[in-house]
Enzyme design. Structure first.
Site, PDB file in Angstrom:
ATOM      1  N   TYR A 135     -31.671  48.920  44.162  1.00 21.69           N
ATOM      2  CA  TYR A 135     -32.875  49.165  44.968  1.00 21.69           C
ATOM      3  C   TYR A 135     -34.150  49.040  44.131  1.00 21.69           C
ATOM      4  O   TYR A 135     -35.180  48.624  44.636  1.00 21.69           O
ATOM      5  CB  TYR A 135     -32.838  50.583  45.561  1.00 21.69           C
ATOM      6  CG  TYR A 135     -32.252  50.670  46.942  1.00 21.69           C
ATOM      7  CD1 TYR A 135     -30.955  50.264  47.189  1.00 21.69           C
ATOM      8  CD2 TYR A 135     -33.001  51.196  47.992  1.00 21.69           C
ATOM      9  CE1 TYR A 135     -30.411  50.379  48.460  1.00 21.69           C
ATOM     10  CE2 TYR A 135     -32.468  51.316  49.262  1.00 21.69           C
ATOM     11  CZ  TYR A 135     -31.172  50.901  49.493  1.00 21.69           C
ATOM     12  OH  TYR A 135     -30.644  51.014  50.745  1.00 21.69           O
ATOM     13  N   LYS A 190     -17.448  50.523  41.791  1.00 24.46           N
ATOM     14  CA  LYS A 190     -16.830  49.201  41.903  1.00 24.46           C
ATOM     15  C   LYS A 190     -16.546  48.761  40.468  1.00 24.46           C
ATOM     16  O   LYS A 190     -16.977  47.689  40.024  1.00 24.46           O
ATOM     17  CB  LYS A 190     -17.784  48.250  42.660  1.00 24.46           C
ATOM     18  CG  LYS A 190     -17.186  46.909  43.038  1.00 24.46           C
ATOM     19  CD  LYS A 190     -16.131  46.979  44.128  1.00 24.46           C
ATOM     20  CE  LYS A 190     -15.447  45.636  44.307  1.00 24.46           C
ATOM     21  NZ  LYS A 190     -14.311  45.669  45.252  1.00 24.46           N
ATOM     22  N   ASP A 222     -14.813  49.751  48.397  1.00 23.15           N
ATOM     23  CA  ASP A 222     -14.159  49.143  49.565  1.00 23.15           C
ATOM     24  C   ASP A 222     -13.060  50.066  50.101  1.00 23.15           C
ATOM     25  O   ASP A 222     -12.919  50.269  51.305  1.00 23.15           O
ATOM     26  CB  ASP A 222     -13.631  47.732  49.254  1.00 23.15           C
ATOM     27  CG  ASP A 222     -12.850  47.633  47.956  1.00 23.15           C
ATOM     28  OD1 ASP A 222     -12.828  48.611  47.179  1.00 23.15           O
ATOM     29  OD2 ASP A 222     -12.249  46.569  47.707  1.00 23.15           O
ATOM     30  N   ASP A 246     -26.046  54.253  50.549  1.00 21.92           N
ATOM     31  CA  ASP A 246     -26.756  53.858  51.771  1.00 21.92           C
ATOM     32  C   ASP A 246     -25.735  53.469  52.840  1.00 21.92           C
ATOM     33  O   ASP A 246     -25.801  53.920  53.987  1.00 21.92           O
ATOM     34  CB  ASP A 246     -27.689  52.683  51.463  1.00 21.92           C
ATOM     35  CG  ASP A 246     -28.417  52.180  52.701  1.00 21.92           C
ATOM     36  OD1 ASP A 246     -28.910  53.026  53.463  1.00 21.92           O
ATOM     37  OD2 ASP A 246     -28.469  50.947  52.902  1.00 21.92           O
ATOM     38  N   ASP A 250     -24.089  55.989  56.256  1.00 22.42           N
ATOM     39  CA  ASP A 250     -24.161  55.606  57.674  1.00 22.42           C
ATOM     40  C   ASP A 250     -22.773  55.635  58.298  1.00 22.42           C
ATOM     41  O   ASP A 250     -22.588  56.088  59.431  1.00 22.42           O
ATOM     42  CB  ASP A 250     -24.757  54.193  57.845  1.00 22.42           C
ATOM     43  CG  ASP A 250     -26.257  54.211  58.109  1.00 22.42           C
ATOM     44  OD1 ASP A 250     -26.916  55.194  57.705  1.00 22.42           O
ATOM     45  OD2 ASP A 250     -26.761  53.243  58.712  1.00 22.42           O
TER      46      ASP A 250
HETATM   47  C1  IPM Z   1     -31.900  55.151  54.353  1.00 25.34           C
HETATM   48  C2  IPM Z   1     -32.569  53.910  54.860  1.00 25.34           C
HETATM   49  C3  IPM Z   1     -33.496  53.384  53.772  1.00 25.34           C
HETATM   50  C4  IPM Z   1     -32.624  53.033  52.585  1.00 25.34           C
HETATM   51  C5  IPM Z   1     -34.401  52.215  54.188  1.00 25.34           C
HETATM   52  C6  IPM Z   1     -35.227  52.559  55.401  1.00 25.34           C
HETATM   53  C7  IPM Z   1     -35.293  51.768  53.058  1.00 25.34           C
HETATM   54  O1  IPM Z   1     -31.620  52.970  55.255  1.00 25.34           O
HETATM   55  O2  IPM Z   1     -32.614  56.131  54.056  1.00 25.34           O
HETATM   56  O3  IPM Z   1     -30.669  55.167  54.262  1.00 25.34           O
HETATM   57  O4  IPM Z   1     -32.081  51.916  52.522  1.00 25.34           O
HETATM   58  O5  IPM Z   1     -32.489  53.875  51.710  1.00 25.34           O
HETATM   59 MG    MG Z   2     -29.621  53.674  55.221  1.00 31.01          MG
END
Ligand code: IPM
Ligand code: MG
Length: 362
Positions: A135, A190, A222, A246, A250
């Site tokens: 990042y 990884k 993975d 990240d 999710d």
């Molecule tokens: C998160 C989001 C952010 C990230 C984006 C909006 C930059 O997806 O907080 O997970 O990738 O960290």
């Molecule tokens: Mg995110």
């Protein structure tokens, strides 16, 4: 104590408004100041993270953040896009430790796309390193390739990198957090392919020597993605880098049925934190009053606990949310047969009412 309130874009303004109402009703002694961030700040000041907003965030003990982003900004130069505001806040405030709990509320077991027995009672904590990795790694950019498969072709590149102290400090955060839970840490890497993550694995293993009471295992990313949908309850604390975190956070969030329920905290070494729902700005439903404010309300609870030393007030919010769910109220994202669908405002009202009722009856 001071809270910087940054609602941002899309549903951000609606959901943060409900969290602020909940904080107000607690009658605690702190000051709240609101500022623009993301696309809203770009419209007003030409930048997603204006100096005045950054200054307010730096001075505050905690930031309550909504969400940023809208497709209409996708064509802007990268430094002007709404997402840069959140990345800028994280690095300027040094918030390297991101806590993303994935908890499955009893009443919402049916909202998950997984079988109830796989997720009932789920309680995982993903700890994502937040200020390093690909990042932020330099160099990055575009250039003409001098080697690779197509020398002379246009190419783009980013740099994945982690220094030893960066890995050490996030590993410590994970081991400390595990001590307060089930004492198990899974470090996700990884290492079979990447130098950065072989190093990650080695450093985490070294730090682990200071935490013999905590169990540590290592898992390739993975496989972790697979295990999360196969047997998610096997995890306790998961620690990983910025990019893998990240993605996996999710995935873990969705196990619980709705990302609309999940709070998150990003902390620096002084416990100064940024608190935000795990979901985004959802421009498709913005302004309709249908978004779920609970993730933001629960983020406010995390803020009270981690940055403002108000654990009792945090408990009051969390138990109010549970009782509202038990009473059968649901926003659209968590609605199921036999429950009552409500909007953003009504959900906020219900949490406020549950808190005041508890206060009156003691
Ligand atoms: C998160 C989001 C952010 C990230 C984006 C909006 C930059 O997806 O907080 O997970 O990738 O960290
Ligand atoms: Mg995110």
């Amino acid at each position: 104590m001071k809270i910087a309130v940054l609602p941002g874009d899309g549903i951000g303004t609606e959901i943060v408004a409900e969290a602020v109402r909940v904080l107000d009703v607690l009658d605690l002694k702190f000051e709240m100041e609101t500022a623009l961030v993301g696309g809203a700040a770009y419209e007003a000041h030409g930048h997603p993270l204006p100096d005045s907003t950054l200054k307010l965030a730096k001075e505050a003990d905690a930031v309550l953040f909504g969400a940023v982003g809208d497709w209409k900004y996708d064509k802007l130069d990268r430094p002007l896009r709404p997402e840069q505001a959140i990345l800028g806040l994280r690095t300027n405030l040094g918030q390297f430790a991101n806590f993303r709990p994935a908890i499955c509320y009893e009443q919402l077991v049916g909202a998950s796309s997984l079988k109830p027995e796989l997720i009932a009672g789920l309680d995982i904590l993903i700890i994502r390193e937040l200020t390093g990795d690909i990042y932020f790694g330099q160099p990055r950019g575009k250039r003409v390739a001098i080697d690779g498969h197509f020398p002379g072709a246009e190419e783009a590149f980013d740099t994945m990198r982690y220094s030893k102290p960066e890995i050490e400090r996030i590993a410590r955060v994970a081991f400390e957090a595990a001590r307060k839970r089930n004492k198990r840490v899974t470090s996700v890497d990884k290492a079979n392919v990447l130098e950065t993550f072989q190093f990650w694995k080695d450093v985490v293993t070294e730090v682990h020597k200071d935490y013999p009471d905590v169990e540590l295992d290592h898992m390739y990313v993975d496989n972790a993605a697979m295990q999360l949908v196969k047997a998610p309850k096997k995890f306790d604390v998961v620690v990983t880098g910025n990019m893998f975190g990240d993605i996996l956070s999710d995935e873990a969030a969705m196990l619980t049925g709705s990302i609309g329920m999940l709070p998150s905290a990003s902390l620096n070494s002084n416990k100064q934190g940024l608190y935000e729902p795990s979901h985004g700005s959802a421009p498709d439903i913005a302004g309709q009053g249908v978004a779920n404010p609970l993730a933001t309300i629960l983020s406010a609870a995390m803020m009270l606990r981690f940055s403002l030393d108000q654990a009792e007030a945090a408990d009051r919010i969390e138990s109010a949310v549970k009782s509202v769910l038990a009473s059968g109220l649901r926003t659209a994202d968590i609605w199921s047969e036999g429950t009552t669908q409500v909007g953003t405002r009504e959900m906020g009202d219900a949490v406020v009412a549950a808190i005041t009722k508890k206060t009156i009856t003691g």
